[in-house]
Scaffold this active site. Sequence first.
Site, PDB file in Angstrom:
ATOM      1  N   LEU A 100       6.139  15.054 -48.513  1.00  0.00           N
ATOM      2  CA  LEU A 100       6.295  13.612 -48.347  1.00  0.00           C
ATOM      3  C   LEU A 100       5.207  12.934 -49.163  1.00  0.00           C
ATOM      4  O   LEU A 100       4.098  13.470 -49.295  1.00  0.00           O
ATOM      5  CB  LEU A 100       6.155  13.209 -46.874  1.00  0.00           C
ATOM      6  CG  LEU A 100       7.261  13.631 -45.906  1.00  0.00           C
ATOM      7  CD1 LEU A 100       6.941  13.134 -44.500  1.00  0.00           C
ATOM      8  CD2 LEU A 100       8.621  13.121 -46.358  1.00  0.00           C
ATOM      9  N   ASP A 101       5.506  11.742 -49.673  1.00  0.00           N
ATOM     10  CA  ASP A 101       4.491  10.979 -50.398  1.00  0.00           C
ATOM     11  C   ASP A 101       3.351  10.588 -49.474  1.00  0.00           C
ATOM     12  O   ASP A 101       3.495  10.586 -48.242  1.00  0.00           O
ATOM     13  CB  ASP A 101       5.114   9.713 -50.993  1.00  0.00           C
ATOM     14  CG  ASP A 101       6.169  10.019 -52.048  1.00  0.00           C
ATOM     15  OD1 ASP A 101       6.132  11.131 -52.619  1.00  0.00           O
ATOM     16  OD2 ASP A 101       7.017   9.145 -52.288  1.00  0.00           O
ATOM     17  N   VAL A 102       2.229  10.217 -50.061  1.00  0.00           N
ATOM     18  CA  VAL A 102       1.042   9.842 -49.285  1.00  0.00           C
ATOM     19  C   VAL A 102       1.356   8.718 -48.300  1.00  0.00           C
ATOM     20  O   VAL A 102       0.883   8.724 -47.160  1.00  0.00           O
ATOM     21  CB  VAL A 102      -0.099   9.428 -50.236  1.00  0.00           C
ATOM     22  CG1 VAL A 102      -1.238   8.777 -49.461  1.00  0.00           C
ATOM     23  CG2 VAL A 102      -0.621  10.639 -51.000  1.00  0.00           C
TER      24      VAL A 102
END
Length: 233
Positions: A100-102
Site C-alpha cells: 500500500l502507498d504511504v
Amino acid sequence: MRLDRFLSESTELTRSLAKKALHRGEVEVDGEVIKNAAFKLDDKQDVRWMGAPLSLVGVRYLMLNKPTGYECTTRPGRYPSVIELLDVTKPGRLHTAGRLDVDTTGLVLITEDGQWSHRLTSPKRRCDKHYLVTLARPLAEGAEHLLAEGLMLEGEDRPTLPARLERLPASDEGERVRLVIQEGRYHQIKRMFAALDNAVVALHREQIGDIALDPSLAPGDWRELTEAEVASI
C-alpha cells in the site's frame, strides 16, 4: 536440531551470540545447564534462556491495519516500515504480501511464506482487492461502465482488468465509493480516477480475497490470521 541453531531461530541471537550464551551457562534444557552448542534437542524438551521458555517461531501469517506514514517495505526508507509496528521475534524474516502507498490505510497481509504471498499477489490469480475510496468531487455518470470495461492508463500499453464500483452516500470527508480491482499496478487506483477526471482524497483497503480487515483492529494494530483465512489464499 542443534541447540545453538534452536537458540538462533527462537530468539534474536545470532548463531555466534547463541554459542556465547551457552558458554556463559545461560541456557537450560529440562532444568540442566547445557554449554555444548552441538547438543541435540528433541521436540519435547523444555529450553530456557535466562529463565525464559523458548519455542521455535514457525511460519507466521499476520494481518495489520496500516496507518498512514508507513511504507510496505523491509528496507529503511524515507518512512518507517510497517514491520516496525509488529512486536514479534525475528521481524527481519517477514515481508508484506503486496503493498500500500504511504498515505493509504487498511489491510496489509504479512508473512515469511513466499509461496503463499505469491499466490496472493500473482496477476494470474486475479484476487479481488476491496477499497473504500474518498474522492475530491462527485463521480461522473457512466463511471461504472468505463471501469467495468477497463481503462487505459497513462504510460500503459494495456487496459486495466474489469473493476467493480459501488457508489456510497457522501460523508463529511467527501464523495465515497467502494472499488474492487484484481491488479496491483503502480498507484493504480489514483491513476484510474485521474483518468475519470477525479482525484483520490483518501484510500483504505478493506479486504483481499476472502480475508477482511478485522474491525476490532485499530490503526497500527495486528493479529495472526486464522487457519481458515490462511487456507483461503
